[in-house]
Motif scaffolding. Structure first.
Motif, PDB file in Angstrom:
ATOM      1  N   LYS A 197       6.327  41.887  29.976  1.00  0.00           N
ATOM      2  CA  LYS A 197       7.355  42.421  30.865  1.00  0.00           C
ATOM      3  C   LYS A 197       8.146  43.528  30.184  1.00  0.00           C
ATOM      4  O   LYS A 197       8.480  44.548  30.791  1.00  0.00           O
ATOM      5  CB  LYS A 197       8.272  41.297  31.336  1.00  0.00           C
TER       6      LYS A 197
ATOM      7  N   ARG B  22       8.138  47.624  31.181  1.00  0.00           N
ATOM      8  CA  ARG B  22       9.345  48.415  31.389  1.00  0.00           C
ATOM      9  C   ARG B  22       9.343  49.663  30.496  1.00  0.00           C
ATOM     10  O   ARG B  22       9.644  50.772  30.952  1.00  0.00           O
ATOM     11  CB  ARG B  22      10.568  47.545  31.077  1.00  0.00           C
TER      12      ARG B  22
ATOM     13  N   GLN C 152      13.117  45.444  42.920  1.00  0.00           N
ATOM     14  CA  GLN C 152      12.537  46.048  41.729  1.00  0.00           C
ATOM     15  C   GLN C 152      13.320  47.293  41.322  1.00  0.00           C
ATOM     16  O   GLN C 152      13.592  47.508  40.138  1.00  0.00           O
ATOM     17  CB  GLN C 152      11.075  46.393  41.966  1.00  0.00           C
TER      18      GLN C 152
ATOM     19  N   GLU D 192      15.246  47.804  37.696  1.00  0.00           N
ATOM     20  CA  GLU D 192      14.895  48.909  36.807  1.00  0.00           C
ATOM     21  C   GLU D 192      16.074  49.822  36.532  1.00  0.00           C
ATOM     22  O   GLU D 192      16.173  50.402  35.444  1.00  0.00           O
ATOM     23  CB  GLU D 192      13.733  49.700  37.410  1.00  0.00           C
TER      24      GLU D 192
ATOM     25  N   GLN E  42      14.660  42.920  34.800  1.00  0.00           N
ATOM     26  CA  GLN E  42      13.314  42.632  35.277  1.00  0.00           C
ATOM     27  C   GLN E  42      13.413  41.867  36.585  1.00  0.00           C
ATOM     28  O   GLN E  42      14.348  41.087  36.775  1.00  0.00           O
ATOM     29  CB  GLN E  42      12.540  41.788  34.251  1.00  0.00           C
TER      30      GLN E  42
END
Length: 624
Positions: A268, A272, A594, A598, A603
């Motif tokens: 994860k 990112r 999402q 971000e 997350q």
């Protein structure tokens, strides 16, 4: 080099086990282990690093014995290729009937908890219950042997290995003197302790030094990292003791202060970082160094940041800036990747025989030659590594110079216990959607709201009494000191001994007024609250749960994202507030959630199966 693509497979279903007497070691399961399992089931039922669920795939009967291998995500592609090669091997030919090997993704820490808790494997479909287990390290098989029964984990044998390194964006690594200067964990710790951060090495615009680590309760990398910290602080390269771990507490506490947030997988964090890199931003705003396995770094640099199972026809795009492997000067732990046939009651004799044949095949030259194609090192250090193990992909085939041996089980336990006490403190506001749609049933006798309440309640045992925890709920037609459409169940303050009262407050939500969904307004209010009280040295976060789309906010999504994004960029480096949304149920606006995550460096988590919300909560809470 792009990894070989996995083959489509259709392993057969094992015979269904009986409902009783699954494991000889069942009596040794402790209450603590059962609680830990409840907190860590995401490897089976929540979102996996590749976005799938445990056991996704075709389990139709192909006429062969089914041998399911529970393994960590980064080995799934490789084991799939090894399973193909096994079908053509002498080891397979010697079996009385054919066997199909099927790897499924379960984190090493989660599998450890399942096995030590006793009872059945926690999956409703018995076809996915494992015959074999391949965790990332024998640290985990040792823990199961000590906590449950040695017979349960059989005779684990390593078939490949990969060192634990720190992945650093190449530009940043060069600022630290890489590749000509040795870099150690103590150098990272000094950057953490220095209030100037990157300015201390002539890069003031990069802000503070930020480290990403995974939770050692579920991740081999996270566990190895805390052991490497104790080795570094002690000055030892072998014979680490529990006393050494205790003496390293202050060193490790300072190191933990640099951690942006924890997690159950490096995938994860790497995803990112990859997304930021591809969009033109560097890595300095998010993370400076990531503790990870060398194989995960190789996957990242090929364009597979979450080490997912590469599908036929899929094209991987390398990042615009690669990570380079820093092999700490004080030494690296190695993930030795054992494989073993489980001594569980559900494993049949025929499956055990086929599993033993597959384990024997993995030791052969034919199998060992496949490993480097997937970023893993063969057991023979003199074996050729191939074109992946080059500076082009950020690694040094000669590294690491120093190997740190696996400590004894009691030392590992001492390190995990210490981490629980010295890990970075948290300040977390849980924000729960209680709109009318939360009354919908989720198929197990509970409503969506029931699942949300129980999921939130299950997280309370994770926090220490000194951690700050608050709980808000939102819908239209309510009001509190926090504003319109918000109910404050608990202000953000130290948890202390309030777990029972929070439990009761969450239960009260079952009788709360429920109406519209002012999602964006609630997020804006929660973010303002947390920004106003955020402190350096803490993980400041919002855990948001919503089952639908915004229907009643005065602020738009674009305005919200611009607002929180600007706040995150302007002065938010020292005490950022990250948002961790849980998209709850099929109606949740995943794209919007999402974007919100971000914008803050958080997350988002997929809980489209609302019945498993308590398990997804467990995955989220691993970040703190």
């Amino acid at each position: 080099m792009v990894p070989r693509l996995p083959r489509p497979s259709a392993p057969s279903a094992p015979s269904t086990p009986t409902a009783s007497g699954r494991r000889a070691a069942r009596a040794t399961g402790t209450a603590a282990a059962l609680i830990a399992v409840a907190m860590a089931l995401t490897g089976c039922f929540g979102s996996t690093p590749d976005g799938g669920e445990l056991g996704d795939g075709d389990f139709a009967d192909d006429g062969c014995t089914s041998v399911v291998v529970a393994t960590s995500s980064e080995k799934v592609n490789m084991l799939d290729a090894l399973a193909d090669a096994f079908k053509e091997s002498p080891q397979h030919e010697q079996l009385d009937e054919c066997a199909t090997v099927r790897p499924i993704n379960v984190s090493s820490g989660d599998a450890t908890r399942f096995l030590t808790a006793g009872g059945d494997w926690p999956d409703d479909d018995a076809r996915r219950w494992p015959t074999m287990w391949s965790p990332a390290s024998t640290v985990w098989t040792d823990r199961v042997a000590a906590a449950a029964s040695p017979s349960l984990v059989g005779e684990p044998e390593s078939f490949t290995h990969t060192p634990v390194v720190f992945g650093v964006p190449e530009t940043m690594a060069k600022a630290l003197g890489w590749p000509d200067t040795e870099i150690g964990i103590a150098d990272f710790e000094a950057l953490c302790q220095d209030p100037q951060g990157w300015a201390s090495v002539g890069k003031p615009l990069w802000g503070s030094f930020k480290i990403s680590k995974t939770n050692p309760n579920t991740s081999t990398t996270g566990l190895s990292a805390i052991l490497m910290q104790s080795y570094e602080a002690s000055g030892k390269t072998s014979d680490l003791t529990a006393a050494d771990v205790a003496a390293a507490a202050e060193f490790s506490r300072v190191f933990e202060e640099c951690v942006i947030h924890y997690g159950d997988t490096t995938g994860k964090v790497l995803t990112r970082l990859y997304d930021e890199t591809q969009n033109g931003a560097g890595g300095s705003g998010y993370v400076s160094a990531v503790a990870l396995e060398e194989t995960s770094l190789l996957n990242y640099n090929q364009g597979n940041p979450d080490s997912h199972t590469v599908q036929p026809g899929e094209t991987l795009t390398p990042p615009k800036e690669k990570l380079v492997a820093v092999y700490p000067s004080g030494g690296s732990m190695w993930s030795d990747n054992p494989i073993t046939v489980l001594g569980a009651d559900w494993v049949t004799d025929v499956q055990a025989t086929a599993g033993a044949a597959f384990a024997a095949f993995l030791q052969t030259d034919a199998a060992q030659e496949i490993l480097p194609d997937y970023g893993f090192r063969p057991l023979d250090a003199a074996a050729p590594l191939g074109e992946l193990f080059t500076t082009e992909y950020g690694v040094d085939p000669a590294g690491p110079a120093v190997t740190l041996p696996k400590p004894a089980v009691d030392v590992v336990s001492a390190a995990i216990d210490q981490w629980t006490q010295i890990r970075k403190p948290s300040s977390v506001l849980e924000v729960i959607d209680i709109s009318g749609s939360m009354d919908e049933a989720i198929g197990d006798g509970r409503s969506k709201l029931d699942g949300a309440i129980e999921g939130a309640q299950s997280t309370l045992g994770h926090f220490r009494s000194s951690d700050e925890v608050g709980v808000w709920a939102f819908t239209t037609g309510v009001e509190s000191q926090a504003g319109k459409n918000i109910v404050v169940l608990r202000d953000v303050e130290p948890l202390a001994s309030d777990r029972e009262s929070i439990d009761a407050s969450l239960d009260d939500l079952r009788f709360a007024h429920r109406d519209g969904t002012p999602l964006y307004d609630a997020i804006a209010a929660a973010y303002d609250e947390m920004i106003a009280r955020a402190e350096p040295g803490r993980i400041n976060a919002i855990v948001l749960l919503s089952d639908g789309q915004d229907t009643d906010s005065s602020i738009s999504l674009d305005s919200l994202v611009a607002r929180i994004g600007a706040s995150a960029r302007e002065g938010g480096d020292e005490a950022p507030v990250r948002i961790f949304p849980i998209a709850y149920g099929e109606g949740a606006d995943t794209a919007a959630l999402q974007r919100i995550a971000e914008a803050t460096g958080g997350q988002w988590f997929d809980a489209s199966d609302a019945a498993k919300i308590d398990l997804v909560f467990a995955s989220v809470i691993n970040n703190f």
